[in-house]
Motif scaffolding. Structure first.
Motif, PDB file in Angstrom:
ATOM      1  N   ASN A 122      46.147  31.715  30.572  1.00  0.00           N
ATOM      2  CA  ASN A 122      45.719  32.151  31.901  1.00  0.00           C
ATOM      3  C   ASN A 122      44.522  33.091  31.813  1.00  0.00           C
ATOM      4  OD1 ASN A 122      47.724  30.804  33.432  1.00  0.00           O
ATOM      5  ND2 ASN A 122      49.208  32.388  32.910  1.00  0.00           N
ATOM      6  N   ILE A 123      43.527  32.851  32.669  1.00  0.00           N
ATOM      7  CA  ILE A 123      42.324  33.696  32.745  1.00  0.00           C
ATOM      8  C   ILE A 123      42.148  34.148  34.191  1.00  0.00           C
ATOM      9  CG2 ILE A 123      39.829  33.794  32.384  1.00  0.00           C
ATOM     10  CD1 ILE A 123      40.145  31.382  30.513  1.00  0.00           C
ATOM     11  N   ASP A 124      41.761  35.399  34.371  1.00  0.00           N
ATOM     12  CA  ASP A 124      41.475  35.932  35.703  1.00  0.00           C
ATOM     13  C   ASP A 124      40.024  36.388  35.755  1.00  0.00           C
ATOM     14  OD1 ASP A 124      42.646  37.127  38.365  1.00  0.00           O
ATOM     15  OD2 ASP A 124      41.431  38.715  37.478  1.00  0.00           O
ATOM     16  N   LEU A 125      39.329  36.036  36.842  1.00  0.00           N
ATOM     17  CA  LEU A 125      37.944  36.462  37.020  1.00  0.00           C
ATOM     18  C   LEU A 125      37.924  37.795  37.762  1.00  0.00           C
ATOM     19  CD1 LEU A 125      36.276  33.067  38.036  1.00  0.00           C
ATOM     20  CD2 LEU A 125      36.475  34.095  35.760  1.00  0.00           C
ATOM     21  N   LYS A 126      37.273  38.767  37.195  1.00  0.00           N
ATOM     22  CA  LYS A 126      37.263  40.125  37.737  1.00  0.00           C
ATOM     23  C   LYS A 126      36.360  40.216  38.969  1.00  0.00           C
ATOM     24  CE  LYS A 126      36.681  44.913  36.172  1.00  0.00           C
ATOM     25  NZ  LYS A 126      36.274  45.770  35.028  1.00  0.00           N
ATOM     26  N   ASP A 127      36.888  40.875  40.027  1.00  0.00           N
ATOM     27  CA  ASP A 127      36.128  41.095  41.277  1.00  0.00           C
ATOM     28  C   ASP A 127      35.476  39.792  41.743  1.00  0.00           C
ATOM     29  OD1 ASP A 127      36.789  43.807  41.156  1.00  0.00           O
ATOM     30  OD2 ASP A 127      35.013  44.275  39.944  1.00  0.00           O
ATOM     31  N   ILE A 230      34.319  29.477  26.411  1.00  0.00           N
ATOM     32  CA  ILE A 230      34.639  29.732  27.830  1.00  0.00           C
ATOM     33  C   ILE A 230      34.102  31.097  28.274  1.00  0.00           C
ATOM     34  CG2 ILE A 230      36.666  28.240  27.851  1.00  0.00           C
ATOM     35  CD1 ILE A 230      38.398  30.787  27.686  1.00  0.00           C
ATOM     36  N   LYS A 231      34.095  32.071  27.391  1.00  0.00           N
ATOM     37  CA  LYS A 231      33.529  33.373  27.751  1.00  0.00           C
ATOM     38  C   LYS A 231      32.037  33.258  28.020  1.00  0.00           C
ATOM     39  CE  LYS A 231      33.265  38.201  26.329  1.00  0.00           C
ATOM     40  NZ  LYS A 231      33.597  39.219  25.316  1.00  0.00           N
ATOM     41  N   ASP A 243      39.987  41.038  31.072  1.00  0.00           N
ATOM     42  CA  ASP A 243      40.744  41.006  29.816  1.00  0.00           C
ATOM     43  C   ASP A 243      42.190  41.463  29.998  1.00  0.00           C
ATOM     44  OD1 ASP A 243      38.527  40.084  28.437  1.00  0.00           O
ATOM     45  OD2 ASP A 243      37.800  42.101  27.991  1.00  0.00           O
ATOM     46  N   LYS A 244      42.427  42.347  30.973  1.00  0.00           N
ATOM     47  CA  LYS A 244      43.790  42.855  31.194  1.00  0.00           C
ATOM     48  C   LYS A 244      44.731  41.751  31.672  1.00  0.00           C
ATOM     49  CE  LYS A 244      42.394  47.598  32.309  1.00  0.00           C
ATOM     50  NZ  LYS A 244      42.401  48.665  33.343  1.00  0.00           N
ATOM     51  N   LYS A 245      44.172  40.720  32.299  1.00  0.00           N
ATOM     52  CA  LYS A 245      45.006  39.646  32.831  1.00  0.00           C
ATOM     53  C   LYS A 245      44.870  38.340  32.059  1.00  0.00           C
ATOM     54  CE  LYS A 245      45.224  41.342  37.601  1.00  0.00           C
ATOM     55  NZ  LYS A 245      45.015  41.000  39.028  1.00  0.00           N
TER      56      LYS A 245
END
Length: 550
Positions: A122-127, A230-231, A243-245
Motif C-alpha cells: 500500500n502507498i499513500d500520496l501525501k497532501d 515507482i518513487k 512514507d508513514k503510510k
C-alpha cells in the motif's frame, strides 16, 4: 448516466455554449431553470481574488492525528460545480485501474483486485488535493478528452480551484469537481504504474490517493528496482509518497486495502463486526438511554471529532449495516441476523415525519438529571445567554455542549432571569429535579431540559408500531374505545398482541347488498360499513397511547 450521455458537446465549445449546456443539465437535474447559470456568473466565481466569498475554509481533525483542510463552496458556486461535474463526467471516464469517484466502482471493487495474494503493498500520496495547482488543472483541460480552448479551460479551472492556507491556488478538498479532475490529472501516473505492474507481474489499482500493488511473489524490498521505479514516477508526476503510510502486508497477518481485509476474500475487519454487534447488543440489553450514552463515547473516540449537533445512533448503525451488505452481499447470514435485530429495535424509534406541527421535533429519549450526569460522566451548570435566556452547559468527552431549556423551566430555575446579564452563572436547587431529553429535528439531535419528563409515545405513529390495524378497528367497534385504547397501551408498553375479535354478524340488509353488481356493492359498503372513515382518525388512535412512556 442518461443526463450526461444525451448532451451533445461541440468540438470547440465557447463560453456561451458551455453556459447553454450547463443550463440544460440543470433543468434535467432540478426540473427548473428559474435561476439560470449565466456567463457573468462563471466569470465572477472563477475570479480567485474573491477569496472567502467563494469558499469557506475550515479544518477537521484526522483520526491519525493532524488536521485536514476542507473548502466548502458557497451555495451558488456549489450548484454550478454540481452541474459542471455532471458535464465533465459525460466527457471523461477513468482507466479500469481507477476505482475511486467513478460510477459502478467502489472500495469493494478496489479490494477485490488484491484478494488472496501473498503480498499486498500500500502507498499513500501525501497532501493529494493541495499538491495539484490550478495551472496543472488548466493545462489538463486542454488535452483529450476535454480539448477545451484556453479561455474555457481558464474559467473552469478558476471555478474548481481555491487559494489554500499557503496562498496557492489548488484543487480544494470539498468541491464536487475535485475527485474527477484528480483522476484526469493522474491519467499519466496510472498509465505508467500499470506499465510497472505489467513489467514486474503485479496487480495495480488506485482509489483517490491510495495506490495498491499485490502479487504472489515479493518485489517490494526497500532498495529493490520496483521501489526505486515507482518513487521516481510518483515524484516525476508532482506527487510525494507518504512514507508513514507505506506498508507491505504479507499473508499470515491481516492484509487491508482501503479499509477492507483481503486475505482470502474481501471482508470487513473483525473490529468492524465487533463494534456493530456491540452497538446492537447494548441497545437490546440496556435500553436506548444507556446505549446512547455509551455509543456517544465510542463514536467520538472512533471519529476523532463530532460535527455540529449530536450523532444519531440509529443512522450510524444503519449506515454500518448498509456497508456490511455492500461488502458481503444481502444474502450473508451475519448481515441478515443483525439487520433483523436492528429492525426490531427500530420499531420504537421516532422519525421526523411523525413530528407534531406545533412542536417541529420529536422526543427520542428522556433522562433524569441523575441518569444524564451519571451516564455521560458530566455536570450541568446554568448560565444566562445572549437574548436573556437561561441555558444549560456541560462537557461530554471533551466537547462543550449547550442544553436548551423550555420557558416554564427557565422561570422556575431562575425567577430573577429578567434582571440577569449575559454570562451570569445561576445556582438553583431545582436543577437536580429536571429532565434532559434527547430530541430530533430534521434528522439532527439536540438536548432539551424540562421540569417534567417528555413522553416519547406522543410521537409514536400507528404505522411505526406495526399494529394489526384491521384487528384494532374491529376491537374498537365491538368492545368500545376504552378497551381499544387499553389494548394499544399494552401492545406498545408490554409487547402484548392485540386480542383477536370477530366482526358483528351481518344484518339482512347487508346480505342483500352482496347480490348487487360490483359498483353498487362498493358504494353501499362504503356507506354502511361498521367503521366509518369519518368517525375516527389516526390521531384518535394515536391518542389512545399518548400516556405510554417507554
Amino acid at each position: 448516466m442518461e443526463t450526461e450521455k444525451s448532451i451533445q458537446v461541440p468540438s470547440d465549445i465557447t463560453i456561451e455554449q458551455l453556459v447553454e449546456l450547463l443550463n440544460k443539465i440543470k433543468l434535467r437535474e432540478f426540473g427548473t431553470n428559474k435561476h439560470p447559470i449565466t456567463v457573468k456568473q462563471l466569470m465572477h466565481f472563477s475570479n480567485a481574488k474573491l477569496g472567502d466569498k467563494r469558499y469557506t475554509v475550515f479544518s477537521i481533525r484526522k483520526k491519525s492525528g493532524g488536521v485536514r483542510e476542507i473548502s466548502k463552496p458557497c451555495y451558488q458556486l456549489k450548484c454550478i460545480l454540481y452541474v459542471l461535474n455532471i458535464f465533465l463526467k459525460g466527457l471523461y471516464t477513468p482507466r479500469e485501474c481507477v476505482m475511486g469517484f467513478t460510477a459502478g466502482r467502489s472500495v469493494v471493487g478496489n479490494a477485490a483486485v488484491h484478494a488472496a495474494h501473498h503480498y499486498v503493498f500500500n502507498i499513500d500520496l501525501k497532501d493529494f488535493f493541495p499538491s495539484i495547482p490550478q495551472a496543472r488543472v488548466w493545462a489538463r483541460l486542454q488535452l483529450r478528452p476535454f480539448c477545451f480552448s484556453k479561455e474555457v479551460a481558464s474559467i473552469i479551472a478558476g471555478l474548481c480551484c481555491n487559494r489554500n492556507s499557503e496562498g496557492k491556488n489548488v484543487l480544494p478538498q470539498g468541491a464536487a469537481t475535485s475527485p474527477l479532475l484528480t483522476n484526469a490529472i493522474c491519467d499519466k501516473l496510472d498509465r505508467r504504474m500499470c506499465g510497472v505492474a505489467k513489467r514486474f507481474g503485479l496487480h495495480y489499482s488506485r482509489y483517490a490517493d491510495d495506490m495498491t500493488f499485490s502479487s504472489m511473489h515479493n518485489v517490494y524490498k526497500d532498495d529493490s528496482d520496483f521501489r526505486k521505479e515507482i518513487k521516481r514516477i510518483i515524484e516525476d508526476q508532482g506527487f510525494t509518497m507518504n512514507d508513514k503510510k507505506t506498508r507491505l502486508l504479507r499473508d499470515g497477518r491481516r492484509q487491508e486495502v482501503t479499509g477492507l481485509t483481503v486475505n482470502s476474500r474481501v471482508n470487513v475487519s473483525k473490529k468492524y463486526m465487533r463494534d456493530l454487534r456491540w452497538y446492537i447488543s447494548m441497545w437490546e440489553k440496556e435500553g436506548y438511554a444507556r446505549a446512547y450514552s455509551r455509543f456517544y463515547v465510542s463514536y467520538k473516540r472512533e471519529k476523532g471529532y463530532i460535527k455540529k449537533g449530536e450523532p444519531v445512533m440509529e443512522n450510524v448503525i444503519g449506515g454500518k449495516l448498509n456497508y456490511l451488505r455492500m461488502v458481503r452481499g444481502a444474502s450473508d447470514t451475519a448481515y441478515q441476523k443483525l439487520q433483523q435485530r436492528f429492525d426490531k429495535l427500530q420499531e420504537l424509534v421516532f422519525v421526523d415525519n411523525q413530528t407534531e406541527k406545533e412542536t417541529n421535533f420529536v422526543y427520542v429519549q428522556p433522562y433524569s438529571y441523575k441518569d444524564f450526569t451519571a451516564f455521560f460522566n458530566t455536570d450541568i451548570h446554568l448560565e444566562v445567554s445572549t437574548g436573556n435566556k437561561l441555558v444549560g452547559k456541560c462537557t461530554i468527552e471533551g466537547i462543550d455542549k449547550f442544553i436548551s431549556i423550555v420557558k416554564t423551566a427557565q422561570r422556575q430555575l431562575c425567577p430573577t432571569l429578567e434582571d440577569r446579564k449575559a454570562g451570569d452563572i445561576v445556582e438553583s436547587s431545582e436543577l437536580s429535579k429536571c429532565y434532559i431529553a434527547l430530541c430530533r429535528s430534521k434528522g439532527k439531535n439536540f438536548w432539551l431540559m424540562s421540569l417534567k419528563p417528555l413522553k416519547r409515545s406522543k410521537m409514536l405513529s400507528i404505522q411505526n408500531a406495526h399494529v394489526d390495524i384491521d384487528n384494532m378497528f374491529t376491537l374498537w367497534d365491538t368492545e368500545g374505545f376504552e378497551k381499544a385504547a387499553a389494548a394499544f397501551d399494552d401492545f406498545v408498553s408490554k409487547d402484548k398482541a392485540i386480542p383477536e375479535c370477530k366482526q358483528k354478524p351481518k344484518s339482512d340488509a347487508s346480505t342483500e347488498k352482496e347480490s348487487l353488481n360490483d359498483s353498487q356493492t362498493e358504494e353501499k359498503q362504503m356507506n354502511n360499513c361498521w367503521i366509518k372513515e369519518n368517525e375516527f382518525s389516526e390521531e384518535d388512535l394515536l391518542a389512545a397511547g399518548a400516556d405510554v412512556d417507554f
